[in-house]
Design an enzyme around this catalytic site. Structure first.
Site, PDB file in Angstrom:
ATOM      1  N   ARG A  12     -14.572  13.504   1.624  1.00 21.52           N
ATOM      2  CA  ARG A  12     -13.315  14.114   2.093  1.00 21.52           C
ATOM      3  C   ARG A  12     -13.005  15.387   1.322  1.00 21.52           C
ATOM      4  O   ARG A  12     -12.511  16.358   1.884  1.00 21.52           O
ATOM      5  CB  ARG A  12     -12.164  13.109   2.005  1.00 21.52           C
ATOM      6  CG  ARG A  12     -11.993  12.496   0.628  1.00 21.52           C
ATOM      7  CD  ARG A  12     -10.884  11.459   0.610  1.00 21.52           C
ATOM      8  NE  ARG A  12     -10.902  10.701  -0.640  1.00 21.52           N
ATOM      9  CZ  ARG A  12      -9.824  10.185  -1.201  1.00 21.52           C
ATOM     10  NH1 ARG A  12      -8.655  10.319  -0.655  1.00 21.52           N
ATOM     11  NH2 ARG A  12      -9.921   9.495  -2.323  1.00 21.52           N
ATOM     12  N   GLU A  17       0.471   9.310  14.848  1.00 21.67           N
ATOM     13  CA  GLU A  17      -0.889   9.752  15.176  1.00 21.67           C
ATOM     14  C   GLU A  17      -1.114   9.946  16.669  1.00 21.67           C
ATOM     15  O   GLU A  17      -1.917  10.788  17.077  1.00 21.67           O
ATOM     16  CB  GLU A  17      -1.919   8.761  14.620  1.00 21.67           C
ATOM     17  CG  GLU A  17      -1.976   8.704  13.096  1.00 21.67           C
ATOM     18  CD  GLU A  17      -0.877   7.843  12.484  1.00 21.67           C
ATOM     19  OE1 GLU A  17      -0.156   7.154  13.248  1.00 21.67           O
ATOM     20  OE2 GLU A  17      -0.724   7.848  11.252  1.00 21.67           O
ATOM     21  N   PHE A  76      -6.600   5.030  11.772  1.00 21.16           N
ATOM     22  CA  PHE A  76      -5.509   5.577  12.587  1.00 21.16           C
ATOM     23  C   PHE A  76      -6.038   6.448  13.725  1.00 21.16           C
ATOM     24  O   PHE A  76      -5.316   6.716  14.685  1.00 21.16           O
ATOM     25  CB  PHE A  76      -4.509   6.336  11.714  1.00 21.16           C
ATOM     26  CG  PHE A  76      -3.950   5.484  10.609  1.00 21.16           C
ATOM     27  CD1 PHE A  76      -3.517   4.189  10.866  1.00 21.16           C
ATOM     28  CD2 PHE A  76      -3.890   5.951   9.305  1.00 21.16           C
ATOM     29  CE1 PHE A  76      -3.024   3.382   9.853  1.00 21.16           C
ATOM     30  CE2 PHE A  76      -3.398   5.151   8.281  1.00 21.16           C
ATOM     31  CZ  PHE A  76      -2.968   3.863   8.553  1.00 21.16           C
ATOM     32  N   HIS A  93     -11.684   7.764   5.045  1.00 15.08           N
ATOM     33  CA  HIS A  93     -11.493   6.333   4.825  1.00 15.08           C
ATOM     34  C   HIS A  93     -12.174   5.452   5.876  1.00 15.08           C
ATOM     35  O   HIS A  93     -11.544   4.573   6.464  1.00 15.08           O
ATOM     36  CB  HIS A  93      -9.999   6.000   4.747  1.00 15.08           C
ATOM     37  CG  HIS A  93      -9.317   6.587   3.546  1.00 15.08           C
ATOM     38  ND1 HIS A  93      -9.271   7.941   3.329  1.00 15.08           N
ATOM     39  CD2 HIS A  93      -8.647   6.002   2.519  1.00 15.08           C
ATOM     40  CE1 HIS A  93      -8.612   8.180   2.214  1.00 15.08           C
ATOM     41  NE2 HIS A  93      -8.235   7.028   1.699  1.00 15.08           N
ATOM     42  N   ASP A 136      -7.637  -0.955  -0.626  1.00 16.01           N
ATOM     43  CA  ASP A 136      -6.573  -1.061   0.386  1.00 16.01           C
ATOM     44  C   ASP A 136      -6.796  -2.249   1.324  1.00 16.01           C
ATOM     45  O   ASP A 136      -5.869  -2.710   1.981  1.00 16.01           O
ATOM     46  CB  ASP A 136      -6.463   0.222   1.212  1.00 16.01           C
ATOM     47  CG  ASP A 136      -5.648   1.294   0.495  1.00 16.01           C
ATOM     48  OD1 ASP A 136      -4.948   0.936  -0.482  1.00 16.01           O
ATOM     49  OD2 ASP A 136      -5.718   2.461   0.897  1.00 16.01           O
ATOM     50  N   ARG A 193     -14.129   8.201   1.343  1.00 15.69           N
ATOM     51  CA  ARG A 193     -13.113   8.191   0.299  1.00 15.69           C
ATOM     52  C   ARG A 193     -13.684   8.254  -1.125  1.00 15.69           C
ATOM     53  O   ARG A 193     -13.204   9.004  -1.961  1.00 15.69           O
ATOM     54  CB  ARG A 193     -12.259   6.922   0.425  1.00 15.69           C
ATOM     55  CG  ARG A 193     -11.250   6.761  -0.696  1.00 15.69           C
ATOM     56  CD  ARG A 193     -10.418   5.500  -0.556  1.00 15.69           C
ATOM     57  NE  ARG A 193      -9.601   5.301  -1.740  1.00 15.69           N
ATOM     58  CZ  ARG A 193     -10.011   4.660  -2.826  1.00 15.69           C
ATOM     59  NH1 ARG A 193     -11.223   4.141  -2.865  1.00 15.69           N
ATOM     60  NH2 ARG A 193      -9.220   4.528  -3.874  1.00 15.69           N
TER      61      ARG A 193
END
Lengths: 333, 282
Positions: A27, A75, A100, A125, A133, A183
């Site tokens: 990223r 989104e 998302f 991610h 997470d 990530r």
């Protein structure tokens, strides 16, 4: 790629200067490359849903605040807004977490792909690489879902250098693209002379007994597997298949014919992603024994990326084991 | 041609298309006939010869199922060859069951999944402003469509970015697929909702050209925020047996006698009715 745009000459040679530091996450590499690449491309705008620091586009926001559009945590609207902006000639990069993107996939389908809009969906991610997470954030279905949308190009680069080159390539390609970043800190696995080309796989290591086809973070692990296999006297070829759609059938057929069996490896559900794409490509002309390394149709959980990769069977040792199985099946035929 | 005459012909063509297609949504194609007529005959100022001009005004039919009315109005203002109407919902023809940018360049974005056309129109308005193009963007919403969460995401977004080059129109016919809005999912208080989201709100009778003209004029003059015109309409307006009856919302197969009755309600000359039914007039 046949359908690609008219500015490909800029994509290969012009490696952005900011990128490529080993240890950068994908990223970060994307975010830095985008700043470099967008300098002379005023039509490039970025849309963010309140996670610029997570997706890497905080660099873009700092460099070009007038081209950065904050969309809030919404989104679905963001995805279709991107389609509308592209209708006016802009080139929107829509950025959020992969999970998302799944939330807004119907907007990507209708307002971007069906409208043939020049929009780049860049998803950070992805997969178990998300880590602590947990399962709610770990998209293991995105490659399958976006691959099923007509006209959508799907890309998952392997290391920071390739990420920068792929960012250039998708910017130059005219049409909708879904690209995975990542990530956690990414290992540099590609040499300075590496050249990414949209729609082409690359042989990173030659071998004759089996071909390991991987994308994203699994490329580094496939190279680990090739080393393990080498110690066992097995010669494994490693292919980096960074473009999952359209897939490089020509290269896959050659690998199937020359090595006789294939193992795919991806940080994704074993259903519908890279493994399925490779199988679909080969079964028509050159079927051969195949093994699939990936998440076995279950959800993930919290944990560090390396721990999760170990638990869910994504590390080099699992790829090497799968290669042994594939080779046994080849010999038994 | 008088606006009322165009709107009447739009209704005839829309129902004729639905009859010949064997499916399509009559109710929601009839209620916005005046709004669409105003937009295409007076407001948008589209030049068929320069339909892709970057500075053209844009219109998005977010309630895509109302496209028979959109195609009909396009035909009656000279954007579409009349013979094209016979291809509505037919294989290998251009006019899809929901609007598609493909072969109809005046369709600005493909719609048919409620909520998305609104967001896309917002994106168009933002894209135009980003490039300092003075064109305006209009988007027609259904009332049932307002139940989509994406609408309220977009409503916040357009107000946040002060998109005064954007004007939404709600075809407020109070009915949706299965029943009255009020029985499915309450929309009221509607004006207050949009106002609270930061929009300029204008409420009108959506069948009255005088009120329509005034509302669009006010929208053009509004600065610093987007405008929504809440257009009170009657579902199935113009057809005695359809008006106010939710049964005519959904995709239906019209019988020949139903088309004939509707055409008579729309003051179609008796001599032409046979032509509408057999497809020799479009």
């Amino acid at each position: 790629m046949a359908a690609s745009g008219n500015r490909n000459e800029a994509s290969a040679g012009g490696a952005p200067s900011l990128i490529g530091s080993s240890g950068d996450s994908l990223r970060e590499a994307f975010g830095k490359a985008l700043v470099d690449l967008a300098r002379n491309r005023p039509e490039v705008v970025v849309l963010d849903a309140d996670i610029a620091g997570g997706t890497g586009v905080h660099h873009f926001r700092k460099a070009y605040p007038e081209r950065f559009y904050q969309c809030g945590i919404a989104e679905q609207n963001m995805m279709a807004v991107a389609g509308g902006m592209a209708a006016t000639g802009l080139v929107p990069f829509v950025t959020t977490f992969a999970v998302f993107c799944l939330r807004a996939i119907e907007q990507a389908r209708l307002s971007i792909a069906y409208c043939r809009r020049n929009v780049k969906i860049v998803a950070s991610h992805p997969g178990l690489d998300v880590g602590p997470d947990g399962a709610s954030a770990q998209a293991l279905e995105d490659l399958a879902a976006f691959r099923a949308i007509p006209g959508m190009v799907v890309v998952s680069p392997a290391d920071p250098l390739e990420m920068a080159q792929a960012t250039a390539a998708i910017m130059n390609y005219r049409g909708p693209v879904y690209m995975r970043t990542g990530r956690s800190p990414a290992r540099r696995v590609l040499g300075d002379d590496y050249r990414f080309e949209l729609g082409r796989g690359r042989v990173l290591r030659d071998g004759s007994d089996v071909t390991l086809v991987a994308c994203g973070v699994e490329v580094a692990r496939a190279l680990d597997a090739a080393q393990l296999l080498d110690a066992q006297g097995i010669s494994a070829r490693v292919v980096n298949m960074a473009t999952i759609k359209p897939i490089d059938t020509e290269l896959l057929v050659r690998c199937a014919e020359e090595t006789g069996c294939i193992v795919t490896a991806e940080d994704h559900n074993i259903f519908g992603g890279l493994g399925s794409a490779v199988a679909e490509a080969l079964v028509q002309t050159s079927p051969c024994p195949m093994e699939f390394v990936g998440v076995q149709d279950v959800f993930g959980e919290s944990g560090e990326p390396d721990e999760l990769a170990e638990k869910y069977g994504l590390t080099g040792i699992f790829i090497a084991d799968a290669a042994q199985t594939a080779i046994k099946r080849k010999i038994a035929r | 041609m008088e606006l009322k005459t165009i709107a009447c012909r739009v209704r005839r063509s829309a129902l004729q298309m639905i009859y010949h297609a064997g499916s399509g949504h009559p109710g929601g194609s009839l209620s916005p006939a005046e709004i669409l007529t105003w937009l295409y005959a007076r407001e948008l100022g589209l030049d068929p010869a320069r339909i892709d001009a970057p500075d053209r005004n844009r219109f998005v039919l977010s309630k895509g199922h109302g496209c028979p009315a959109l195609y009909a109005v396009a035909r009656h203002v000279g954007l579409l060859d009349p013979g094209q109407l016979s291809g509505f919902r037919k294989i290998d023809r251009d006019l899809q069951g929901h609007p598609n940018i493909g072969t109809t360049p005046w369709v600005e974005t493909s719609t048919g999944s409620l909520g998305q056309g609104f967001s896309a129109a917002i994106g168009i308005a933002l894209g135009l402003r980003h490039q300092q193009i003075a064109a305006r963007t209009y988007v027609l919403l259904g009332d049932g469509e307002l139940q989509e969460g994406e609408i309220w995401e977009g409503a916040m977004f357009a107000a946040h970015y002060h998109l005064d080059n954007l004007c939404a129109i709600i075809d407020y016919n109070k009915m949706q697929s299965d029943d009255l809005n009020a029985n499915i999912m309450m929309l009221e208080p509607l004006r207050e909702k949009w106002s609270a989201f930061g929009w300029q709100v204008i409420e009108i009778d959506g069948h009255d050209f005088g009120q329509i003209e005034k509302a669009f004029g006010e929208a053009r003059e509004t600065r610093g925020k987007p405008t929504v015109i809440v257009a009170n309409t009657i579902k199935g307006q113009g057809i005695s047996y359809m008006a106010g009856n939710p049964l005519w919302h959904g995709s239906v197969k019209l019988k020949p006698e139903e088309l004939v009755r509707a055409l008579r309600d729309l003051q179609t000359p008796e001599i032409d009715i046979e032509g509408y039914v057999n497809g020799s007039i479009w």
